[in-house]
Enzyme design. Structure first.
Site, mmCIF file in Angstrom:
data_model
loop_
_atom_site.group_PDB
_atom_site.id
_atom_site.type_symbol
_atom_site.label_atom_id
_atom_site.label_comp_id
_atom_site.label_asym_id
_atom_site.label_seq_id
_atom_site.Cartn_x
_atom_site.Cartn_y
_atom_site.Cartn_z
ATOM 1 N N LEU A 128 -3.518 -0.703 -1.538
ATOM 2 C CA LEU A 128 -2.384 0.085 -1.998
ATOM 3 C C LEU A 128 -1.750 0.867 -0.856
ATOM 4 O O LEU A 128 -2.427 1.627 -0.162
ATOM 5 C CB LEU A 128 -2.819 1.063 -3.090
ATOM 6 C CG LEU A 128 -1.673 1.795 -3.790
ATOM 7 C CD1 LEU A 128 -0.774 0.814 -4.541
ATOM 8 C CD2 LEU A 128 -2.202 2.857 -4.746
ATOM 9 N N TRP A 129 -0.453 0.672 -0.677
ATOM 10 C CA TRP A 129 0.362 1.466 0.234
ATOM 11 C C TRP A 129 0.699 2.752 -0.518
ATOM 12 O O TRP A 129 1.518 2.759 -1.435
ATOM 13 C CB TRP A 129 1.640 0.737 0.576
ATOM 14 C CG TRP A 129 1.637 -0.324 1.628
ATOM 15 C CD1 TRP A 129 2.387 -0.327 2.772
ATOM 16 C CD2 TRP A 129 0.927 -1.587 1.648
ATOM 17 N NE1 TRP A 129 2.176 -1.487 3.489
ATOM 18 C CE2 TRP A 129 1.284 -2.276 2.823
ATOM 19 C CE3 TRP A 129 0.005 -2.186 0.773
ATOM 20 C CZ2 TRP A 129 0.770 -3.523 3.157
ATOM 21 C CZ3 TRP A 129 -0.518 -3.427 1.095
ATOM 22 C CH2 TRP A 129 -0.143 -4.083 2.272
ATOM 23 N N ILE B 33 -7.034 1.701 1.018
ATOM 24 C CA ILE B 33 -5.833 2.534 0.946
ATOM 25 C C ILE B 33 -5.107 2.486 2.289
ATOM 26 O O ILE B 33 -5.706 2.671 3.340
ATOM 27 C CB ILE B 33 -6.199 4.003 0.634
ATOM 28 C CG1 ILE B 33 -6.791 4.135 -0.776
ATOM 29 C CG2 ILE B 33 -4.976 4.919 0.806
ATOM 30 C CD1 ILE B 33 -5.820 3.903 -1.901
ATOM 31 N N LYS B 34 -3.804 2.228 2.217
ATOM 32 C CA LYS B 34 -2.961 2.327 3.419
ATOM 33 C C LYS B 34 -2.132 3.600 3.326
ATOM 34 O O LYS B 34 -1.491 3.856 2.302
ATOM 35 C CB LYS B 34 -2.034 1.125 3.550
ATOM 36 C CG LYS B 34 -1.116 1.228 4.777
ATOM 37 C CD LYS B 34 0.017 0.230 4.746
ATOM 38 C CE LYS B 34 0.939 0.455 5.948
ATOM 39 N NZ LYS B 34 2.168 -0.378 5.884
ATOM 40 N N GLN B 35 -2.136 4.381 4.395
ATOM 41 C CA GLN B 35 -1.436 5.658 4.375
ATOM 42 C C GLN B 35 -0.875 5.954 5.769
ATOM 43 O O GLN B 35 -1.441 5.540 6.785
ATOM 44 C CB GLN B 35 -2.392 6.772 3.951
ATOM 45 C CG GLN B 35 -1.777 8.146 3.811
ATOM 46 C CD GLN B 35 -0.631 8.166 2.824
ATOM 47 O OE1 GLN B 35 0.527 8.006 3.233
ATOM 48 N NE2 GLN B 35 -0.940 8.346 1.532
#
Length: 348
Positions: free
Chosen positions: A196-197, A234-236
């Protein structure tokens, strides 16, 4: 051998010697423990197989870290703007080739781009099919992630994972959360992993004084919602400030929570993000950001050092690599990977 400290310049002592004292290294789950995390979870066994494909591929195979090439900017930023510096990437096959030659763990791109060459490459490098995008052809411009394809289509092309973006804080965020939660449930049922972005997006988050879209508290809460809907990674964006809830005066906060969890040091701010990913049980990968030219490698190495020392799981970097000649793109990705291969760079 790449001299990482030279690329960090005067920031080297601060970044390489810092020790997190608010949330310590002993408090978090370190990268490489994903198998223990997920073997105890509700994820079906085929999902673990898909994660093993990603974590076991490329130059960082079996280190617990990942290097992912993401190229969805043709939709998110328009194709002409994204590819005019290097028009070969209008052809999506070259995106896959770059990821393979650079030894990435996986390649993330659009359903159309990856699908066009799936039979040739889906078994050679793990595919991450990005399901939704913010298209920019609507006028006036709006910011809303909409589905471009289905989970079933991603599975049909042999994808190891599906990816999606949620604009937390936007007018459409509730719909996006519900939509992607359902998509992730389906992906898991078919044996694919989920990434998830977790981006914040609201005009009110940017004030004349500061842009809070990358505040540790706002991005951290976005991460926490992301792991709640069962994202496996998780992409952050890397945080560069804090106090979003306090200064914008919304949500639930107090000064004590900031003092207890973080400082202004960039590694502590990123540790705040890691903590919101179930204390590191769900891997955090930070984005490499846009291309600014000659300083790209130094900026990417700095981001990688902060992510690794904070307890993150890797870097997902696109524009810095594909907006330069093919060979140079490979060299830049390799430079970032060296940070994660360097055993002297430890978790702070």
């Amino acid at each position: 051998m790449l001299s990482i400290s030279n690329y960090l310049g005067e920031d080297a002592p601060s970044l390489l010697e810092h020790i997190c004292e608010k949330i310590t290294a002993q408090d978090i789950v370190h990268p490489g423990n994903w198998q223990q995390t997920f073997i105890e979870s509700n994820r079906p066994a085929p999902v673990l197989n898909s994660l093993a494909r990603i974590y076991g591929h490329g130059r960082l195979a079996h280190t617990g870290y990942v290097s992912i090439l993401p190229v969805d900017q043709g939709i998110e930023h328009t194709a002409a703007y994204s590819f005019y510096k290097n028009p070969i990437y209008f052809d999506p096959e070259n995106i896959v080739k770059l990821a393979i030659e650079a030894g990435c763990n996986a390649v993330a791109s659009t359903i159309g781009g990856l699908g066009l060459h799936a039979r040739k490459y889906a078994h050679k490098i793990p595919y991450i099919v990005k399901l939704n995008h913010n298209e920019l052809l609507t006028y006036p411009v709006k910011y809303d992630q909409i589905l471009f394809g289905s989970v079933q289509e991603a599975w049909n092309m042999g994808a190891a994972a599906v990816g999606a973006t949620i604009y937390f804080g936007s007018e459409q965020s509730n719909r996006q959360i519900e939509e992607i939660a359902v998509a992730f449930e389906e992906a898991h049922s078919l044996g694919m992993a989920t990434i998830l972005w977790c981006y914040t997006r609201n005009a009110a988050f940017k004030t004349p004084e500061r842009d809070y879209h990358t505040a540790a508290d706002l991005t951290g809460q976005a991460n926490h919602i992301g792991v709640t809907i069962q994202a496996d990674i998780i992409k952050q964006k890397l945080p560069d400030t804090n106090y979003g809830f306090r200064d914008l005066k919304f949500g639930v906060y107090n000064d004590a929570m900031y003092d207890a969890l973080s400082t202004a040091h960039p590694i502590d701010l990123c540790r705040f993000q890691v903590a919101n990913c179930y204390m590191g049980k769900i891997g955090l990968i930070n984005s490499g950001g846009g291309s600014t030219g000659e300083s790209d490698l130094a900026e990417a190495i700095k981001t990688a050092v902060i992510n690794k020392r904070a307890g993150g799981t890797g870097l997902i970097m696109g524009r810095k690599a594909f907006q330069r000649p093919f060979k140079e793109g490979i060299e830049l990705i390799h430079g970032v990977q060296e940070v994660y291969l360097d055993e002297t760079i430890t978790i702070a």
